[in-house]
Scaffold this active site. Structure first.
Site, short mmCIF file in Angstrom:
data_model
loop_
_atom_site.label_atom_id
_atom_site.label_comp_id
_atom_site.label_asym_id
_atom_site.label_seq_id
_atom_site.Cartn_x
_atom_site.Cartn_y
_atom_site.Cartn_z
N TRP A 194 -2.91 2.87 6.32
CA TRP A 194 -2.51 1.99 7.41
C TRP A 194 -2.45 0.52 7.00
O TRP A 194 -1.95 -0.32 7.75
CB TRP A 194 -3.51 2.12 8.58
CG TRP A 194 -4.94 1.92 8.18
CD1 TRP A 194 -5.84 2.89 7.90
CD2 TRP A 194 -5.63 0.68 7.99
NE1 TRP A 194 -7.06 2.35 7.55
CE2 TRP A 194 -6.96 0.99 7.60
CE3 TRP A 194 -5.26 -0.66 8.11
CZ2 TRP A 194 -7.90 0.00 7.34
CZ3 TRP A 194 -6.21 -1.64 7.85
CH2 TRP A 194 -7.51 -1.31 7.47
N CYS A 195 -2.95 0.19 5.81
CA CYS A 195 -3.05 -1.20 5.36
C CYS A 195 -1.71 -1.68 4.79
O CYS A 195 -1.13 -1.04 3.90
CB CYS A 195 -4.16 -1.32 4.31
SG CYS A 195 -4.21 -2.92 3.47
N ALA A 196 -1.24 -2.82 5.30
CA ALA A 196 0.03 -3.37 4.82
C ALA A 196 -0.05 -3.79 3.36
O ALA A 196 0.90 -3.58 2.58
CB ALA A 196 0.43 -4.57 5.69
N ALA B 73 -5.93 2.26 1.78
CA ALA B 73 -5.87 2.89 3.10
C ALA B 73 -4.41 2.94 3.52
O ALA B 73 -3.70 1.93 3.43
CB ALA B 73 -6.70 2.11 4.12
N ASN C 224 0.22 -0.72 1.17
CA ASN C 224 1.58 -0.21 1.09
C ASN C 224 2.46 -1.07 0.19
O ASN C 224 3.37 -0.55 -0.47
CB ASN C 224 2.18 -0.13 2.50
CG ASN C 224 1.50 0.91 3.35
OD1 ASN C 224 1.01 1.92 2.85
ND2 ASN C 224 1.43 0.67 4.66
#
Length: 402
Positions: free
Chosen positions: A172-174, A170, A177
């Site tokens: 938005w997921c740290a 996803a 990333n």
């Protein structure tokens, strides 16, 4: 002869003649004092009657459970995967126990709450020492190593390649990333070593779950990132409505990823595309069976001290993220009891007397609690207080014992 004067002489309630009564100042003062005293006493009694008082009594617990209380439960979560389900306990004395597994069992279930396979055994998942690597190169220099997959081409790749390793992420997921540069680098290295057009033994892909929610839901993805290993010959054969595949839990730097992928390929001859059982110890240490369904039945018991506390069932992972807007903690309670279980004879007697009492036994049994998506959460919480174990109600999507 009886006269009227003789009859009057028998009067027990004789009155004083009016000319013998006289009002005095001292009598008036005493009357006023008496009236005020009566009004004061009436006010004091009324105030005492209306005043609310709290009385605290300390009662020694004489039960036979000892210093600890046993809580038995059997709860079916309709949209929580056994992969991330965690049972935690805490109390007001500061005790915290996370992810209890010794006395808790997890079973994958179908949407109609029927068993969909054997007990879920995730095994001892190794702690991640490396969650990814910093992106030192720009996106243009790094290039697209992993293949973008969607609902239209996913099955095509799954049938074409012997091993398909997919990163469900996803944006938005740290954690996603942090994994991205390592995953792209590892994918590029594997493409150079095993050309996807000439050698179809392995392919690394990626799926954006914000763009393909149905595909991620089909594979029971609830935490991000989730790395799944699909084997040709196993995953195309459905059983109980699910695919057999594995989850990768190893380190997420590019070197570790490449090593794990190489271990998967070494057992597959280049001239054949049949998936063989992986016998290398390196891969086995980082792979675990993936959840077979997106629902889970959690049963077992915990022992807690006899003080107010919390029993929490949540989606938990130290290396994954969860989207609270899509989490659904709806559940059905099949069993939730405190203390020792009553014998069959004693339970029969209690049930016979229940209609005549204001309380009952197992008041939570069989009750469903459906999450309102306007007030979502990734945990179901039970507050237990030994003063009253059997009263239950729903609070903001949780279930509470008061």
């Amino acid at each position: 002869m009886i006269t009227g004067s003789k009859i009057k002489s028998l009067d027990f309630y004789r009155k004083i003649p009016r000319d013998l009564t006289e009002a005095t100042l001292s009598g008036a003062g005493l009357s006023i004092v008496a009236a005020l005293s009566m009004i004061f006493l009436f006010g004091m009694e009324l105030n005492n009657y209306l005043t609310v008082s709290t009385t605290t009594n300390v009662v020694v617990d004489r039960s036979q459970d000892g210093d600890h209380l046993r809580i038995d439960f059997n709860i079916s979560f309709l949209a929580l995967s056994c992969e991330f389900a965690s049972v935690d306990v805490s109390d007001v004395l500061g005790m915290n126990r996370l992810n209890i597994t010794k006395t808790v069992r997890k079973f994958p279930i179908s949407p109609d709450m029927k068993l969909a396979g054997p007990e879920f055994h995730p095994g001892p998942i190794p702690g991640l020492s490396n969650h990814g690597e910093q992106e030192n190169e720009s996106d243009d220099e790094l290039g697209e190593g992993a293949v973008n997959m969607n609902a239209k081409n996913f099955d095509k790749y799954a049938h074409e390649y012997t091993i398909l390793v997919v990163n469900f992420f996803a944006p938005w997921c740290a954690w996603s990333n942090r994994l991205k540069p390592s995953w792209e680098k590892a994918s590029k290295i594997m493409r150079e070593r095993y050309h996807p057009e000439l050698d179809k033994r392995i392919l690394l892909g990626k799926v954006d779950c914000t763009q393909e929610p149905d595909l991620c839901r089909r594979h029971h993805i609830q935490g991000y990132p989730s790395i799944r290993i699909f084997r040709k010959g196993n995953d195309v054969r459905e059983s109980h409505g699910h695919h057999e595949h594995e989850s990768y839990y190893g380190d997420r730097d590019s070197d570790s990823l490449v090593t794990a992928m190489e271990a998967l390929v070494t057992t597959i001859p280049s001239e054949t595309h049949l998936a063989l059982e992986d016998k290398s110890g390196t891969a086995n240490a980082t792979k675990r069976p993936a959840p077979k369904t997106g629902a889970c039945r959690i049963e077992g018991f915990v022992r807690v001290k006899k003080v107010p506390g919390n029993l929490i069932i949540s989606a938990h992972s130290g290396s994954h993220s969860f989207d609270a807007t899509t989490m659904n903690m709806s559940h059905v309670i099949s069993l939730f009891t405190f203390g020792k279980r009553l014998s069959w004879k004693m339970l029969k007697e209690v049930n016979r007397l229940t209609p005549y009492l204001t309380v009952g036994t197992d008041r939570l049994t069989g009750k469903p609690y459906i999450t309102d998506h306007e007030n979502v959460t990734n945990a179901s919480r039970a507050y237990y207080d030994k003063s009253n174990y059997n009263a239950g109600q729903v609070l903001d999507g949780h279930w509470q014992l008061i």
